[in-house]
Scaffold this motif. Structure first.
Motif, PDB file in Angstrom:
ATOM      1  N   GLU A 260      24.990  25.548  17.661  1.00 37.93           N
ATOM      2  CA  GLU A 260      26.280  26.001  17.140  1.00 37.93           C
ATOM      3  C   GLU A 260      26.149  26.568  15.730  1.00 37.93           C
ATOM      4  O   GLU A 260      26.821  27.545  15.378  1.00 37.93           O
ATOM      5  N   THR A 261      25.277  25.958  14.919  1.00 40.87           N
ATOM      6  CA  THR A 261      25.059  26.471  13.566  1.00 40.87           C
ATOM      7  C   THR A 261      24.425  27.853  13.604  1.00 40.87           C
ATOM      8  O   THR A 261      24.814  28.762  12.854  1.00 40.87           O
ATOM      9  N   LEU A 262      23.431  28.021  14.483  1.00 39.69           N
ATOM     10  CA  LEU A 262      22.798  29.337  14.624  1.00 39.69           C
ATOM     11  C   LEU A 262      23.807  30.370  15.090  1.00 39.69           C
ATOM     12  O   LEU A 262      23.841  31.502  14.585  1.00 39.69           O
ATOM     13  N   SER A 263      24.674  29.976  16.035  1.00 37.90           N
ATOM     14  CA  SER A 263      25.710  30.895  16.525  1.00 37.90           C
ATOM     15  C   SER A 263      26.662  31.280  15.400  1.00 37.90           C
ATOM     16  O   SER A 263      27.040  32.454  15.260  1.00 37.90           O
ATOM     17  N   LEU A 264      27.046  30.310  14.581  1.00 37.74           N
ATOM     18  CA  LEU A 264      27.958  30.578  13.477  1.00 37.74           C
ATOM     19  C   LEU A 264      27.336  31.506  12.441  1.00 37.74           C
ATOM     20  O   LEU A 264      27.984  32.449  11.962  1.00 37.74           O
ATOM     21  N   ARG A 265      26.079  31.245  12.088  1.00 37.62           N
ATOM     22  CA  ARG A 265      25.411  32.094  11.097  1.00 37.62           C
ATOM     23  C   ARG A 265      25.203  33.511  11.644  1.00 37.62           C
ATOM     24  O   ARG A 265      25.330  34.493  10.909  1.00 37.62           O
TER      25      ARG A 265
ATOM     26  N   THR B  20      28.274  36.449  20.113  1.00 42.08           N
ATOM     27  CA  THR B  20      27.222  35.605  19.541  1.00 42.08           C
ATOM     28  C   THR B  20      27.107  34.274  20.279  1.00 42.08           C
ATOM     29  O   THR B  20      26.008  33.823  20.601  1.00 42.08           O
ATOM     30  N   GLY B  21      28.275  33.646  20.573  1.00 42.93           N
ATOM     31  CA  GLY B  21      28.242  32.362  21.271  1.00 42.93           C
ATOM     32  C   GLY B  21      27.677  32.485  22.672  1.00 42.93           C
ATOM     33  O   GLY B  21      26.809  31.695  23.094  1.00 42.93           O
ATOM     34  N   THR B  22      28.146  33.497  23.424  1.00 46.01           N
ATOM     35  CA  THR B  22      27.698  33.655  24.802  1.00 46.01           C
ATOM     36  C   THR B  22      26.256  34.126  24.877  1.00 46.01           C
ATOM     37  O   THR B  22      25.487  33.679  25.733  1.00 46.01           O
ATOM     38  N   ALA B  23      25.869  35.049  24.003  1.00 42.04           N
ATOM     39  CA  ALA B  23      24.490  35.541  24.020  1.00 42.04           C
ATOM     40  C   ALA B  23      23.501  34.418  23.742  1.00 42.04           C
ATOM     41  O   ALA B  23      22.447  34.318  24.405  1.00 42.04           O
ATOM     42  N   LEU B  24      23.831  33.564  22.796  1.00 42.55           N
ATOM     43  CA  LEU B  24      22.938  32.446  22.492  1.00 42.55           C
ATOM     44  C   LEU B  24      22.883  31.464  23.652  1.00 42.55           C
ATOM     45  O   LEU B  24      21.811  30.967  24.030  1.00 42.55           O
ATOM     46  N   ALA B  25      24.052  31.173  24.262  1.00 43.32           N
ATOM     47  CA  ALA B  25      24.086  30.247  25.398  1.00 43.32           C
ATOM     48  C   ALA B  25      23.289  30.802  26.577  1.00 43.32           C
ATOM     49  O   ALA B  25      22.514  30.077  27.223  1.00 43.32           O
TER      50      ALA B  25
END
Length: 608
Positions: free
Chosen positions: A35-40, A83-88
């Motif tokens: 979640e931190t990586l997604s936020l950054r 960003t959230g979906t791509a990381l997931a």
């Protein structure tokens, strides 16, 4: 009697508790890191897109030319979803790859034909899913748009609540909003039907794999070639590998929604890069208006040669023909005039004749047409490159695609613009007064310690200009109070408990108060030339005369647009513009006179 080993049980229990104690922090920290990586990542992309959105006044082009819908949603919602979906998805595909490598050898070693059945089954399921869900991407794309349109309608009601109440337009607004919601509802209904049809297949696909491996391996068991435990082993390996191969089937709805987000961001990204077809088809057909700055010490021309500038000259317009950016209609033909120090120009004419468009051209917002607009800057010019001396040749020709950077340069070199409805920033009364001249100084003040410890430094890099021009020293609190009293707004200080209160200023101040606040900004900035677009339209004649006397006393040269004949006494030149009769008119449609040649009692100031 079964063997009872309490010591072994206790040992295994302790192993489990140890793994449990070590596993909890691991999984919690894993999710936190994700979640931190997604936020950054989102923070960086938001900063990246925002800078490009404001660069070259792209935000103005998008709004004025209606190139794409809802850029605010694309920056806020779509970037967050991307960003959230791509990381997931990245982590899901990585886990699937590891799982696939781990179990493929097991399944292939048990029964190779079962592995072939798995590959064929997964490929067939993927093809059918793509066929059944082919409309989901477009439906998700349209749903994002329609939801954003509905939300934008609600925001407009909030921003224009008083006007709607005055008109009694509640029923009309209600119907418009319900119509927008109905469009979103209808599209969502189609989306749900398409999802339902896909779910019929997906659920059947998911449940069939529970018996498929057993059905394939069962003949070997009945022939005595394998034991019963091998069936369970093959079912487990089959399910693991098929889940990895079937990610598209199981995640198709999420992938389609993600594809819609990518499409919207891709369209926005192309526009920001200047490569979108919608921008090229709607952009200015002829970017031929040149904005040039000349210093009183030296003049910088197109080729970089230096000439001496008239120290009394403020503005020159040479052979300016102005056309509308989209339709190509001629507004002004071959305008030529000079404005010297203390020359105050009033621009008049019927509505739609191009008065405000002329100011847009002077401000660099419109570049369609041809001709030269030359600003004469006092002293040394503030060059974009701080390493370039004003004595050196330097090309200051402003191209249409560089307007934002050069707009800041225009302001730094003493040209100021005051619109009819002033922009009220989100902030305190102090920030209202300091906008836009000292906005960066307020945001980067020493009292703001967040910048020095900010773990995301790219969020602090808000400047879109490479150079920093000279400007007056930031006014003190006493000077801010003094200028408020000068524009007859001193009474709002006790009303709002001083300069550092936060309010929705566009709502709590009347339009007349907002216009006086804009003049306060002007007096604080002390520009050489100011462009006033009906900036006193909401004021009575007494306050209007007072404000003009203030900027006259400050030694500021001004160009005004207005309809009131009483404005003539505050100006010594008047430019009257008439409407062009044809799309491509070569006839001059303007007339320049001194105000001493015009009688205020005339029905038309320029009647022959």
């Amino acid at each position: 009697m079964p063997l009872l080993d309490q010591e072994k049980f206790t040992q295994q229990l302790l192993y489990y508790l140890g793994a449990f104690a070590g596993g909890i922090p691991f999984f919690v920290l894993r999710d936190y890191a994700k979640e931190t990586l997604s936020l950054r990542w989102r923070s960086w992309m938001t900063s990246y897109y925002m800078k490009r959105y404001f660069n070259n006044r792209t935000f103005y082009k998008i709004q004025s030319q209606s190139i794409i819908d809802n850029p605010d949603q694309r920056i806020n919602d779509d970037l967050s979803a991307f960003t959230g979906t791509a990381l997931a998805f990245s982590l899901t595909f990585f886990n699937a790859a590891v799982d696939l490598v781990s179990f493929s050898n097991i399944l292939y070693g048990i029964y190779p034909p079962l592995f072939v059945v798995l590959v064929v089954y997964s490929l067939g399921g993927t093809a059918i899913s793509v066929f059944l869900g082919k409309n989901l991407v477009n439906l998700n794309f349209m749903q994002e748009k329609k939801e954003a349109d509905f939300r934008y309608g609600l925001v407009r009601v909030r921003e224009n609540a008083e006007s709607i109440a005055f008109y009694g337009g509640e029923e009309n607004e209600l119907q418009l909003l319900l119509d927008r919601f109905r469009r979103a509802f209808d599209n969502l209904s189609e989306l749900l039907i398409a999802s339902r049809n896909l779910e019929f297949f997906t659920n059947g696909y998911r449940y069939l794999i529970q018996i498929l491996p057993a059905a394939v391996v069962a003949p070997m068991y009945f022939s005595g070639k394998i034991e019963f435990g091998v069936i369970n082993q093959s079912v487990s390996a089959f399910n693991h590998i098929l889940s990895d191969f079937s990610l598209i089937v199981f995640q198709f709805q999420s992938i389609s929604a993600f594809s819609a987000v990518i499409d919207r961001l891709g369209e926005f990204d192309d526009l920001l890069d200047g490569n979108a077809s919608s921008l090229s088809s709607q952009s200015d057909s002829v970017d031929g208006i040149n904005i040039i700055f000349k210093s009183s010490r030296s003049s910088v021309s197109f080729n970089g040669s230096l000439t001496q500038s008239d120290p009394c000259m403020v503005l020159e317009i040479r052979n300016l023909t102005l056309i509308t950016p989209r339709s190509g209609n001629v507004l002004i033909t071959d305008l030529t005039l000079e404005l010297k120090d203390k020359d105050h120009l009033l621009v008049m004419g019927p509505s739609g004749s191009g008065k405000t468009s002329l100011l847009r051209a002077l401000a660099g917002l419109w570049t369609s047409g041809n001709g030269d607009i030359i600003y004469h800057v006092r002293g040394s010019m503030q060059l974009q490159n701080s390493n370039v001396s004003s004595d050196e040749p330097y090309d200051m020709k402003l191209e249409g695609e560089e307007v934002l950077q050069n707009s800041k340069q225009r302001r730094d070199n003493g040209i100021f613009f005051v619109p009819q409805r002033p922009y009220m920033v989100l902030g305190t009364l102090r920030q209202q007064l300091l906008y836009p001249t000292w906005s960066e100084d307020v945001h980067h003040s020493p009292n703001n310690d967040a910048e020095s410890t900010d773990p995301l430094p790219f969020l602090s890099e808000v400047s879109t200009s490479d150079g920093v021009g000279a400007k007056p020293e930031m006014p003190s609190t006493a000077e801010l109070i003094r200028v408020l009293e000068a524009v007859k707004l001193g009474y709002i200080l006790p009303r709002f408990n001083g300069l550092d209160c936060m309010h929705d200023w566009a709502s709590v101040l009347s339009l007349g108060e907002q216009q006086r606040l804009a003049f306060a900004r002007l007096l604080l900035a002390k520009p050489t030339l100011v462009l006033l677009d009906e900036s006193t339209s909401a004021l009575d004649e007494t306050n209007e005369a007072h404000l003009y006397s203030q900027i006259e006393a400050a030694g500021i040269t001004y160009i005004s647009i207005g309809h009131r004949k009483t404005l003539l006494k505050f100006h010594n030149k008047a430019l009257y513009i008439t409407k062009c009769e044809s799309t491509h008119s070569d006839l001059r449609n303007w007339e320049l006179k001194t105000t001493t040649q015009i009688s205020v009692e005339d029905s038309s100031p320029f009647s022959s």
